[in-house]
Design a protein around this motif. Structure first.
Motif, PDB file in Angstrom:
ATOM      1  N   PRO A 120       0.768  -1.293   0.064  1.00 36.76           N
ATOM      2  CA  PRO A 120      -0.066   0.130   0.002  1.00 36.76           C
ATOM      3  C   PRO A 120       0.889   1.233   0.029  1.00 36.76           C
ATOM      4  O   PRO A 120       0.572   2.264  -0.624  1.00 36.76           O
ATOM      5  N   GLN A 121       2.136   1.299   0.595  1.00 40.20           N
ATOM      6  CA  GLN A 121       2.829   2.529   0.706  1.00 40.20           C
ATOM      7  C   GLN A 121       3.456   3.001  -0.697  1.00 40.20           C
ATOM      8  O   GLN A 121       4.124   4.015  -0.643  1.00 40.20           O
ATOM      9  N   LEU A 122       3.475   2.171  -1.606  1.00 39.05           N
ATOM     10  CA  LEU A 122       4.160   2.324  -2.852  1.00 39.05           C
ATOM     11  C   LEU A 122       3.321   1.755  -3.953  1.00 39.05           C
ATOM     12  O   LEU A 122       3.069   0.698  -4.365  1.00 39.05           O
ATOM     13  N   ALA A 123       2.761   2.876  -4.565  1.00 41.25           N
ATOM     14  CA  ALA A 123       1.707   2.356  -5.754  1.00 41.25           C
ATOM     15  C   ALA A 123       2.450   1.476  -6.874  1.00 41.25           C
ATOM     16  O   ALA A 123       3.538   1.845  -7.380  1.00 41.25           O
ATOM     17  N   GLY A 124       1.979   0.437  -7.257  1.00 44.27           N
ATOM     18  CA  GLY A 124       2.408  -0.305  -8.157  1.00 44.27           C
ATOM     19  C   GLY A 124       3.443  -1.482  -8.106  1.00 44.27           C
ATOM     20  O   GLY A 124       3.827  -2.233  -8.643  1.00 44.27           O
ATOM     21  N   LEU A 125       3.728  -1.436  -6.705  1.00 45.64           N
ATOM     22  CA  LEU A 125       4.573  -2.519  -6.296  1.00 45.64           C
ATOM     23  C   LEU A 125       3.752  -3.604  -5.592  1.00 45.64           C
ATOM     24  O   LEU A 125       3.084  -3.583  -4.689  1.00 45.64           O
ATOM     25  N   SER A 126       4.350  -4.909  -6.149  1.00 45.93           N
ATOM     26  CA  SER A 126       3.716  -6.184  -5.658  1.00 45.93           C
ATOM     27  C   SER A 126       4.851  -7.143  -5.230  1.00 45.93           C
ATOM     28  O   SER A 126       5.763  -7.107  -5.974  1.00 45.93           O
ATOM     29  N   LEU A 127       4.663  -7.995  -4.294  1.00 43.27           N
ATOM     30  CA  LEU A 127       5.542  -8.832  -3.948  1.00 43.27           C
ATOM     31  C   LEU A 127       5.026 -10.417  -3.863  1.00 43.27           C
ATOM     32  O   LEU A 127       3.771 -10.390  -3.631  1.00 43.27           O
ATOM     33  N   LEU A 161      11.156 -16.153  -4.054  1.00 46.04           N
ATOM     34  CA  LEU A 161      10.458 -14.583  -3.782  1.00 46.04           C
ATOM     35  C   LEU A 161      10.988 -13.905  -4.907  1.00 46.04           C
ATOM     36  O   LEU A 161      11.605 -14.093  -5.754  1.00 46.04           O
ATOM     37  N   GLY A 162       9.882 -12.590  -4.927  1.00 51.59           N
ATOM     38  CA  GLY A 162      10.320 -11.657  -6.099  1.00 51.59           C
ATOM     39  C   GLY A 162       9.156 -10.529  -5.779  1.00 51.59           C
ATOM     40  O   GLY A 162       8.511 -10.514  -5.194  1.00 51.59           O
ATOM     41  N   ARG A 201      11.165  -6.198 -12.722  1.00 45.24           N
ATOM     42  CA  ARG A 201      10.860  -7.382 -11.917  1.00 45.24           C
ATOM     43  C   ARG A 201      12.164  -8.004 -11.439  1.00 45.24           C
ATOM     44  O   ARG A 201      13.438  -7.768 -12.068  1.00 45.24           O
ATOM     45  N   LEU A 202      12.084  -8.383 -10.355  1.00 43.55           N
ATOM     46  CA  LEU A 202      13.139  -9.148  -9.484  1.00 43.55           C
ATOM     47  C   LEU A 202      12.831 -10.283  -9.226  1.00 43.55           C
ATOM     48  O   LEU A 202      11.618 -10.554  -8.265  1.00 43.55           O
ATOM     49  N   GLN A 203      13.517 -11.440  -9.189  1.00 47.75           N
ATOM     50  CA  GLN A 203      13.040 -12.941  -8.897  1.00 47.75           C
ATOM     51  C   GLN A 203      14.227 -13.438  -8.489  1.00 47.75           C
ATOM     52  O   GLN A 203      15.469 -13.629  -8.934  1.00 47.75           O
ATOM     53  N   VAL A 204      14.163 -14.292  -7.160  1.00 52.93           N
ATOM     54  CA  VAL A 204      15.113 -15.166  -6.784  1.00 52.93           C
ATOM     55  C   VAL A 204      14.695 -16.429  -6.323  1.00 52.93           C
ATOM     56  O   VAL A 204      13.607 -16.768  -5.533  1.00 52.93           O
ATOM     57  N   ASN A 205      15.211 -17.279  -6.885  1.00 53.37           N
ATOM     58  CA  ASN A 205      14.688 -18.844  -6.849  1.00 53.37           C
ATOM     59  C   ASN A 205      15.704 -19.617  -5.894  1.00 53.37           C
ATOM     60  O   ASN A 205      17.059 -19.346  -5.881  1.00 53.37           O
ATOM     61  N   ASN A 206      15.135 -20.358  -5.254  1.00 51.80           N
ATOM     62  CA  ASN A 206      15.936 -21.323  -4.315  1.00 51.80           C
ATOM     63  C   ASN A 206      16.661 -20.267  -3.293  1.00 51.80           C
ATOM     64  O   ASN A 206      17.940 -20.306  -3.263  1.00 51.80           O
ATOM     65  N   VAL A 207      16.019 -19.543  -2.511  1.00 51.39           N
ATOM     66  CA  VAL A 207      16.593 -18.413  -1.796  1.00 51.39           C
ATOM     67  C   VAL A 207      17.635 -18.802  -0.783  1.00 51.39           C
ATOM     68  O   VAL A 207      18.719 -18.179  -0.571  1.00 51.39           O
ATOM     69  N   ALA A 208      17.339 -20.084  -0.185  1.00 48.28           N
ATOM     70  CA  ALA A 208      18.343 -20.436   0.681  1.00 48.28           C
ATOM     71  C   ALA A 208      19.729 -21.185   0.094  1.00 48.28           C
ATOM     72  O   ALA A 208      20.604 -21.386   0.815  1.00 48.28           O
ATOM     73  N   GLY A 209      19.788 -21.144  -1.375  1.00 49.41           N
ATOM     74  CA  GLY A 209      20.922 -21.689  -1.844  1.00 49.41           C
ATOM     75  C   GLY A 209      21.256 -23.204  -1.339  1.00 49.41           C
ATOM     76  O   GLY A 209      22.113 -23.643  -1.594  1.00 49.41           O
ATOM     77  N   LYS A 210      20.264 -23.970  -1.271  1.00 52.08           N
ATOM     78  CA  LYS A 210      20.113 -25.217  -0.907  1.00 52.08           C
ATOM     79  C   LYS A 210      20.729 -26.262  -2.197  1.00 52.08           C
ATOM     80  O   LYS A 210      20.392 -26.110  -3.400  1.00 52.08           O
ATOM     81  N   ASP A 211      21.766 -27.167  -1.813  1.00 54.27           N
ATOM     82  CA  ASP A 211      21.922 -28.160  -2.779  1.00 54.27           C
ATOM     83  C   ASP A 211      21.155 -29.418  -2.746  1.00 54.27           C
ATOM     84  O   ASP A 211      20.732 -29.856  -1.448  1.00 54.27           O
TER      85      ASP A 211
END
Length: 715
Positions: free
Chosen positions: A628-635, A663-664, A679-689
């Motif tokens: 809500p604090q920044l128009a157009g931003l979605s997470l 997350l992204g 757009r920004l996307q991070v997959n496997n955030v924990a860096g799991k092997d």
């Protein structure tokens, strides 16, 4: 009154997926003149709900999802773009009944399990409803409007297909308003992407429509491979008259990979031994400097759609698709828990596969006394020709090719030789069918569906010397019957039964009986389900049971394994998916699937064993927030859990359970009076092997943490 109720039902925004079909579509302002495409209405598992979508349903015709007795899922272009999805393995990551068995940089990029059943790569994938041989291909998602999944046996709807389901790629179609957008992005490690999308209408009364997409990808991947890809698609349509529409779609992609993720084989791994510790997905295991994996595809379709009158319409479609693969890929054969292996390079002798398909159908509505009928009938014809190089001399594993997962790979030289200019036809098949269905509505609450498809299926196979090695001709009838109960306009309870026949397929090159073409398999499916679409929330659940002919690797007579058909596999399970608007700015979605899959009447040593690559439990949970604090931003964020799996039919090796987090976010704003999206996307955030199962006695190395950035501007 009944007609009024039905009109009201058609206006309901549907959020649970409908049944796929096989007709191509051209979108226009006058929807009565639209060709009927494979369109699915669904609960998008990210919480986005698509409204007022309608489309043809194959042998079921044009109807709303709440009137169909099948479970489906769909992911649209908005979700693909916001999550920067670049591979089929990621498309259905939010669906707890779907499991990826291949990575985008491997020959198994296409491999997907649904309810524990791998989709048939010869008959289980469609592009705009047209058949396409999917083995080893990663289709360009920049050219796609949505990717749609029909779960379960689909013989009645499509003819031959594995009981896992059907995936259909819907390419982008002409837009009513002029569109021009450009986007560019970067992904770990140095992979760069660019994409242009243009569409609109022109001519008198905007009679003609167009849509064009161009995509380019180049650079280094996280595991040391190099990618060079270019793709293009064009969609055209014309409103010939008020009631007659023509459409055409074209798609091309050339995708070359130097180096690739190797497959990990457990064929030589000792039974009862724990797997080695998983390795870093960023490690380059390429031992042969000449390893590569290249694929090329072409597709063209055309369709005529005729609105005969208010209650009747007809459609005629033709499609032509071609696929070629050229590769030399590595397989690491693990020998112990310390991570020792032998490396084998396998040139894939450049297969070419060509499909031609024609289908004509008609559908309409009428009354017999108090009963309302919705009927669909039609006929289809398709052929597939497959050509290969004669098999090359493979670089076999041995003492000189030994390595270890935790050490630098050996340096090896490709010694295989073969003439790429020589081809022979390995197989041809012809698939002819007629189908019909009738949905009878008794009143506002109760209806019955009955239908059948008759198929004449012929398969001929030859060796490199031109000698016919096998043939079979089957003429099955695939029936379906279902009962639907609608207590209200936004809820449906259903029970359905379907039978199907699937192509037996060709044995892979790693087995002793490589390239043997196996006879068809029979499957039967029963399903009990419910779909609900309420304001602010939606849910669907399905209790299912599938019986299918068994296929497995038999190592009793040959250490390489003989891929065999014998006996029966049994699958029974429950899947539940739902989404809800928690607040005005927060949406949640989730799903769980419980699955019991085991060998039934088959080799005595296997009876009661769990089917390999089938987790007993899967779960997903996702959140999407508009800040809500920044128009157009979605997470957005999601977590997925995949339970422990058996790695082989003997159940002597287990693949551990796995939990991953992604997350992204996306920010939509204005720049110089133009729409800009970052757009920004991070997959496997924990860096799991991690390892993941890629089929019987086969593993893949899990992707590491990857970061992707993309910027799009609408011109």
């Amino acid at each position: 009154m009944q007609s009024t109720v039905n009109l009201r039902r058609r206006r309901i925004g549907l959020v649970v997926a409908g049944v796929l079909a096989t007709l191509s579509n051209a979108q226009a302002n006058d929807t009565s003149a639209l060709p009927d495409n494979l369109v699915v209405q669904t609960v998008n598992v990210n919480g986005e709900r698509e409204r007022d979508e309608r489309g043809a349903r194959g042998a079921l015709g044009d109807r709303a999802d709440l009137d169909t007795p099948f479970a489906t899922a769909s992911v649209g272009s908005a979700q693909i773009e916001d999550r920067q999805i670049a591979s089929l393995a990621q498309v259905f990551a939010d669906d707890a009944s779907v499991t990826s068995q291949g990575g985008t940089y491997t020959q198994a990029a296409h491999a997907v399990n649904v309810r524990g059943l791998r989709l048939d790569f010869t008959n289980g994938y469609k592009i705009d409803g047209q058949p396409f041989q999917m083995f080893g291909v990663e289709l360009p998602l920049e050219t796609v409007e949505s990717v749609q999944l029909l779960k379960g046996a689909s013989g009645f709807l499509y003819g031959f297909a594995a009981p896992g389901g059907i995936i259909n790629y819907i390419t982008k179609k002409p837009t009513n308003e002029t569109l021009l957008s450009v986007d560019a992005g970067w992904s770990s490690a140095s992979l760069k992407r660019a994409h242009v999308d243009a569409g609109g209408r022109f001519g008198d009364d905007k009679r003609f429509g167009y849509r064009a997409n161009l995509a380019r990808e180049q650079g280094g991947t996280y595991n040391g491979a190099e990618v060079n890809r270019q793709a293009a698609s064009v969609a055209l349509d014309a409103r010939l008259t008020k009631d007659l529409a023509w459409s055409a779609n074209f798609l091309y992609q050339e995708r070359d990979i130097d180096g690739a993720v190797p497959t990990i084989s457990l064929q030589n791994y000792p039974a009862g031994t724990r797997l080695p510790s998983p390795v870093d997905g960023r490690k380059d295991f390429g031992a042969y400097a000449t390893s590569y994996y290249n694929s090329t595809l072409w597709m063209g379709t055309t369709a005529l759609d005729w609105r005969i009158n208010r209650d009747w319409k007809a459609s005629l479609t033709y499609g032509h698709t071609v696929k070629r693969i050229d590769s030399a890929n590595e397989t690491l054969y693990l020998t112990n828990a310390a991570g020792n292996y032998s490396n084998r390079l396998a040139p894939f002798y450049r297969p070419n596969l060509t499909y031609d398909a024609v289908q004509a159908s008609a559908e309409g509505k009428f009354f017999t006394g108090p009963l309302r009928h919705h009927v669909t009938f039609g006929a289809g014809w398709q052929t597939l020709e497959r050509t290969l190089n004669p098999e090359s001399n493979l670089s076999l594993f041995g003492p000189a090719t030994a390595g270890n997962l935790y050490a630098p790979p050996p340096v090896l030289v490709d010694t295989s030789t073969f003439d790429r200019s020589v081809f022979y036809t390995i197989s041809e098949y012809t698939h002819k069918s007629v189908f019909a269905s009738d949905t009878i509505e008794f009143n506002d609450n109760w209806s019955v569906l009955a239908g059948a498809r008759y198929v004449d299926y012929e398969n001929l196979n030859w060796n490199a010397r031109g000698v016919q090695t096998s043939s079979y001709n089957k003429k099955p009838v695939s029936p379906t019957v279902a009962l639907l109960y609608k207590p209200s306009s936004n809820a449906t309870f259903y029970t359905s039964y379907v039978e199907a026949l699937e192509d037996g397929g060709t044995v892979g090159t790693t087995y002793a009986n490589a390239n043997e073409v196996l006879p068809p398999l029979t499957s039967r499916q029963a399903e009990l389900g419910v779909k609900v679409d309420q304001v602010g929330w939606a849910a669907n659940a399905a209790l299912f049971r599938v019986k299918r002919g068994a296929t497995y690797a038999d190592y009793s007579t040959d250490p390489r394994g003989v891929f065999t058909q014998a006996g029966e596999l049994g699958y029974k399970g429950l899947e539940i998916n739902g989404s809800a608007d928690v607040t005005r700015w927060l949406k949640a979605n989730g799903g769980v699937t419980w699955l019991d899959a085991e060998y039934k009447a088959t080799a005595p040593a296997l009876i009661g064993n769990r089917v390999e690559s089938t987790p007993r439990f899967q779960a997903v949970l996702g959140l999407e927030a508009k800040v809500p604090q920044l128009a157009g931003l979605s997470l957005h964020a999601n977590a997925s859990y995949l339970g422990e799996q058996e790695a082989n039919s003997a159940n002597t090796i287990q693949v551990p359970s796995l939990t991953l987090f992604n997350l992204g976010g996306a920010w939509r704003t204005r720049l110089d009076n133009r729409d800009l999206t970052l757009r920004l996307q991070v997959n496997n955030v924990a860096g799991k092997d991690y390892w993941y199962s890629a089929g019987s006695n086969s593993l893949q190395i899990g992707a590491p943490r990857t970061i992707s950035f993309n910027a799009r501007i609408d011109l």
